[in-house]
Each structure stands twice: as C-alpha cells, then as structure tokens.
Design a protein around this motif. Structure first.
Motif, short mmCIF file in Angstrom:
data_model
loop_
_atom_site.label_atom_id
_atom_site.label_comp_id
_atom_site.label_asym_id
_atom_site.label_seq_id
_atom_site.Cartn_x
_atom_site.Cartn_y
_atom_site.Cartn_z
N LYS A 103 0.83 -1.20 0.00
CA LYS A 103 0.00 0.00 0.00
C LYS A 103 0.87 1.25 0.00
N ALA A 118 -7.19 9.20 -1.23
CA ALA A 118 -7.23 9.83 0.09
C ALA A 118 -5.84 10.31 0.48
N VAL A 141 -8.27 6.03 8.90
CA VAL A 141 -8.16 4.70 8.30
C VAL A 141 -6.72 4.22 8.41
N LYS A 143 -3.99 1.26 7.55
CA LYS A 143 -3.80 0.13 6.62
C LYS A 143 -2.41 -0.47 6.79
N GLY A 150 -7.03 -9.53 3.17
CA GLY A 150 -8.18 -8.61 3.10
C GLY A 150 -8.58 -8.04 4.45
N VAL A 153 -7.20 -3.53 6.81
CA VAL A 153 -7.70 -2.15 6.83
C VAL A 153 -8.62 -1.97 8.03
N ILE A 155 -11.00 0.83 9.96
CA ILE A 155 -11.60 2.16 10.01
C ILE A 155 -11.77 2.47 11.50
N GLU A 185 -4.64 7.05 6.61
CA GLU A 185 -5.20 7.95 5.61
C GLU A 185 -6.53 8.54 5.97
N GLU A 186 -6.84 9.56 5.23
CA GLU A 186 -8.08 10.31 5.37
C GLU A 186 -9.28 9.38 5.13
N PHE A 187 -10.32 9.54 5.94
CA PHE A 187 -11.55 8.77 5.78
C PHE A 187 -12.39 9.42 4.69
N LEU A 188 -12.71 8.65 3.66
CA LEU A 188 -13.51 9.18 2.56
C LEU A 188 -14.94 8.66 2.66
N GLU A 192 -19.18 3.00 -3.07
CA GLU A 192 -18.00 2.32 -3.61
C GLU A 192 -18.35 1.59 -4.90
N LYS A 214 -19.50 -6.12 1.43
CA LYS A 214 -18.41 -6.69 2.25
C LYS A 214 -18.84 -7.12 3.65
N MET A 273 -14.03 5.07 -4.75
CA MET A 273 -15.12 5.69 -3.98
C MET A 273 -15.53 6.94 -4.72
N ILE A 282 -9.56 3.84 -3.71
CA ILE A 282 -9.48 3.31 -2.35
C ILE A 282 -8.38 2.26 -2.31
N GLU A 283 -8.35 1.44 -3.35
CA GLU A 283 -7.31 0.40 -3.42
C GLU A 283 -7.16 -0.10 -4.85
P1 AMP Z 1 -9.68 -2.97 1.44
O1 AMP Z 1 -9.35 -4.11 2.35
O2 AMP Z 1 -8.50 -2.19 1.00
O3 AMP Z 1 -10.61 -3.43 0.35
O4 AMP Z 1 -10.55 -1.95 2.27
C1 AMP Z 1 -11.68 -2.42 2.91
C2 AMP Z 1 -12.74 -1.37 2.93
O5 AMP Z 1 -12.35 -0.31 3.79
C3 AMP Z 1 -13.00 -0.67 1.61
O6 AMP Z 1 -13.82 -1.38 0.76
C4 AMP Z 1 -13.67 0.59 2.10
O7 AMP Z 1 -15.03 0.33 2.41
C5 AMP Z 1 -12.95 0.88 3.38
N1 AMP Z 1 -11.92 1.92 3.17
C6 AMP Z 1 -10.65 1.76 2.78
N2 AMP Z 1 -10.02 2.95 2.71
C7 AMP Z 1 -10.93 3.89 3.07
C8 AMP Z 1 -10.90 5.32 3.19
N3 AMP Z 1 -9.81 6.02 2.96
N4 AMP Z 1 -12.03 5.94 3.58
C9 AMP Z 1 -13.16 5.24 3.85
N5 AMP Z 1 -13.25 3.91 3.75
C10 AMP Z 1 -12.16 3.23 3.37
#
Ligand code: AMP
Ligand code: GLY
Length: 423
Positions: A103, A118, A141, A143, A150, A153, A155, A185-188, A192, A214, A273, A282-283
């Motif tokens: 990441k 973000a 957030v 990570k 998976g 991450v 929140i 990172e910043e919460f967005l 999605e 999810k 997002m 986001i990823e």
């Molecule tokens: P990931 O494991 O990277 O798929 O992240 C899991 C979930 O975390 C994502 O699908 C988003 O719902 C949430 N997420 C990740 N990054 C952010 C972010 N910067 N702001 C808000 N939600 C996030």
C-alpha cells in the motif's frame, strides 16, 4: 490447448467455467481447485503459493497457457517463474503486482502521478504513528502495508481504536511483516464501485462495473468479510463518472506503471469511492476481484481466453471486448458464523446446470461437502437488475447445506440508487 488456473475459490471457478467455453481448450487444470471446481477442471493438489511446484507441473504437463488468479502467487513472482520456462501466462509480474502487494508503493505512486486518492502518511515505527493519531481527525483509516488476507484495513471511529489498530499491527504484528509499515489515511465517504480492467500495458479496457457487499449482515452491518455478494453493473458508475475515471485514474495508472518500468499486464482492479470531489482510488488489486468476477464474467460476451491470449501477446488493441447490456447478481452462501467461528463438513445439494461458483467445498466419494467460510456463490443474469436479483434468490432456494447463511439484501442498495437516478 491445455490451460492451467492457479487458485481455488469462487473467482477461479468463474474463470474456469468461462475459459471452458473456448472451443480450442482440451483440458483445464486447477491448482489446487476445490471439490466443486472438480466438476469443470482437473484439480491438482498443489498450493497456490508453491511457485516451484506450480512451475514444475506446468512444464511436465506441457501447459500452453496459465492464469494466475490470487494475489499471493502474483506478488511472489509466479508469473515471472512461469515466463522464465517459456509458459505464456495471464497476470502481472511481481514488479507490477506490488501495486496491490504494498500500500505504501501504491499510495506513493498515486501521489507522484497525481491520481486522486485519500491523503495519507506512512509510518515505519509505532511511536510516530501513535503520536500522529493523537491529533489526527477521526474516523481515520489505518492500513497495513502488505497483504493481510483482506483484513489489513481498520476504520478507526475513535482515537482509542486507532491506537489499538496501530499497536496490533506494528507491535503485536498480527499481520506479520505486512504490518511493519502502516499507511494512515483520510476517511472518505461515498458509494464504492469496483472496476476490473483488462490491460496489456498499452491498452486498457474497463470491464462492466460492479458493487461488492463486504459486511456479513443485512443492511451493511456486522463484520467485514471477503464479500457476501455482488451486482453488476453498479448504478453509481454513470457514463460521466466512467469517462472521468478513464481520464484521471485508469490511463494515468497504466502510464505511471510504465514510467516506473513496472508495466502491468493482466487484470487491474480499481476499488473506487465516488466522493463529492469526484472518484478516488481506495485500493488497487493486481487481479480479478472475488466475488466481483462472479458477476462480471457471466456478462462478458467476448471469449475470455481469446482476450487473455491477446493480452499476453500485447495485442489487446485488436480485440473488441463486449459485455451484455443486462445485469447480474451473485449471492454468496456461507457457513453460519463466518467470518468468525463456523462449522463445516455438511453435504451440499445444488443444481448442476446453473452458474454456481464453489469457493469452499471438498468432495468425498460422489458427495460435495462444505469446507470453508464462504461455501459458494449463486449467480444469475437477466435483462434488468430487478430480475437478476429475483432469479438469484430463487436459485439460492434450490441449493442446500446445513448451517447455510446468506444475506437477504444483495443488490437492494443498487436498486434504490437505480430508482433515484432514473427519477
Ligand atoms: P480494502 O481491504 O482495501 O478493500 O478496504 C476495505 C474497505 O475499507 C473498503 O472497501 C472501504 O469500504 C474501506 N476503506 C478503505 N479505505 C478507506 C478510506 N480512505 N475511507 C473510507 N473507507 C475506506
Ligand atoms: N472483492 C474485493 C477483492 O477481491 O479484493
């Protein structure tokens, strides 16, 4: 033509069923596959991370084409290893798979090339990370840098949660070395959208958009899971948003990877997002999404293997990649309790003539037994999303195994959004 698919989940089952449609295919091997995949391919008990054994198998069995589907072998260099012995393969090399594998790498790439994401900070020691969250806005957030099944991450809704997350990743090493660096990172906020794309590093073709679900429980409540269901297309991904993503995110990402001498070929997944400031990344994933693949591929009208072969020859620009104008819905049936403790080993009965993608099952004699958290995904396609959802839930009723659990509201949010946008 002999094809080998590395992996053993629902995504791999969907890839295999699609590849099987190609008339030139004589045999498909799945490494390791699973009991359900056994109906469509020859399963070989070689783990997806055992690069040496995979390469050996491919050589000994004169494999003509290989598809490496999961993140781990891609990040570990499975494609490099297969290419080194002259086997044509679909998937990125390790130096490009890092776009998912780290990441820190992907965030720095986006910053360097101005790709919307973000804002963030990277930390290599717990002390400075802890100091940072003392004043950082919440939610925030956290990570883990590397692959974490998976689950890397968090929140954090409060500073206490942020502190706990940092300590467990950086001090207690719950994700091993994956957590030795963290991104905060910043919460967005916003809906999605998942967009998978085909790319050979010169041309990039987005596939039909999709929406994952999810959380474990209805109404997007409960714990995060590997995905409880999907629909395609995603109504939030309008034509305008798609054009903006192509211009500001997809093509710039492909070009950025080329500029870094890490040309990406295979399936590049954009987790987006749609914020009030426009779409943001986001990823990235270096592979087909699971369970997005289970709704995207059933809508693909062009032959999948032909596309994959074109990509490995660097001639994706010659392909016309077509998707149906309809919709698809996949409902994941899991073992009750997942993603926490669950019991399995129960006999599965299901129709054989449907798009049912088996993720966690083993065969015992002529029986199929549940053997995992997510057991299978039931996909139906139809001209409209409303019909696809109804058909999927009708088919779910024809599948049975003890302790089965599934969400009852897959596609509900998408349907509501469709109604809002058409008003
Ligand atoms: P990931 O494991 O990277 O798929 O992240 C899991 C979930 O975390 C994502 O699908 C988003 O719902 C949430 N997420 C990740 N990054 C952010 C972010 N910067 N702001 C808000 N939600 C996030
Ligand atoms: N469905 C999200 C993923 O494959 O990572």
């Amino acid at each position: 033509m002999k094809v080998m698919v590395v992996g053993g989940g629902g995504r791999e089952h969907a890839i295999i069923k699609k590849i099987k449609e190609n008339k030139n295919v004589t045999e498909i091997f799945a490494l390791p596959g699973n009991g359900g995949i056994g109906a469509d391919a020859t399963c070989v008990p070689i783990g997806a991370k055992d690069i040496e054994a995979i390469t050996d198998f491919a050589v000994k069995n004169s494999i003509d084409f290989a598809v490496v589907a999961p993140d781990d072998p891609l990040v570990l260099g499975c494609v490099d290893s297969l290419n080194a012995v002259g086997i044509k393969t679909f998937g990125p090399r390790a130096n490009a798979a890092i776009i998912e594998g780290s990441k820190v790498f992907s965030k720095n790439l986006m910053k360097k090339y101005g790709i919307p994401t973000a804002s963030y900070e990277v930390f290599t020691d717990a002390e400075s990370a802890l100091q940072y969250v003392e004043t950082a806005p919440v939610p925030t957030v956290i990570k883990a840098d590397g692959l974490a099944l998976g689950k890397g991450v968090i929140i954090a809704q409060t500073r206490e949660e942020a502190v706990d997350a940092i300590k467990s990743m950086m001090e207690d090493k719950v994700f091993g070395e994956s957590g030795s660096r963290v991104v905060i990172e910043e919460f967005l906020e916003g809906p999605e959208v998942s967009v998978l794309s085909f790319t050979d590093g010169k041309t990039l073709v987005p596939m039909i958009s999709s929406m994952d679900h999810k959380r474990a429980l209805d109404g997007d409540e409960g714990l995060n899971t590997g995905g409880m269901g999907t629909v395609a297309p995603n109504p939030y991904y309008t034509d305008d948003i798609a054009a903006e993503c192509m211009e500001k995110i997809f093509i710039p990402t492909m070009n950025a990877m080329n500029a870094e001498n890490r040309s990406f070929t295979g399936c590049l997944y954009f987790g987006l997002m749609i914020t009030k400031d426009g779409p943001k990344v986001i990823e990235y994933n270096c592979r087909f999404g699971d369970p997005e693949t289970q709704v995207v591929l059933p809508l693909l009208e062009t032959d999948l293997l032909d596309i994959m072969l074109a990509i490995s020859d660097g001639r994706l620009d010659e392909m016309e990649v077509r998707f149906s104008s309809g919709a698809a819905c996949c409902v994941v049936m899991a073992s009750d309790g997942y993603p926490k403790k669950y019991s399995s080993g129960y006999e599965i009965t299901m129709p054989r003539d449907k798009n049912i993608y088996v993720a966690g099952a083993r065969s015992e004699g002529d029986k199929l037994l549940s053997a995992g958290g997510r057991v299978l995904g039931v996909t139906e396609t139809a001209p409209t999303l409303t019909e696809a959802i109804k058909k999927a839930y009708d088919t779910v009723k024809t599948v049975s195994f003890a302790n089965a659990y599934y969400r009852k509201d897959i596609g509900k949010r998408a349907l509501a959004a469709t109604k809002n946008t058409s008003n």
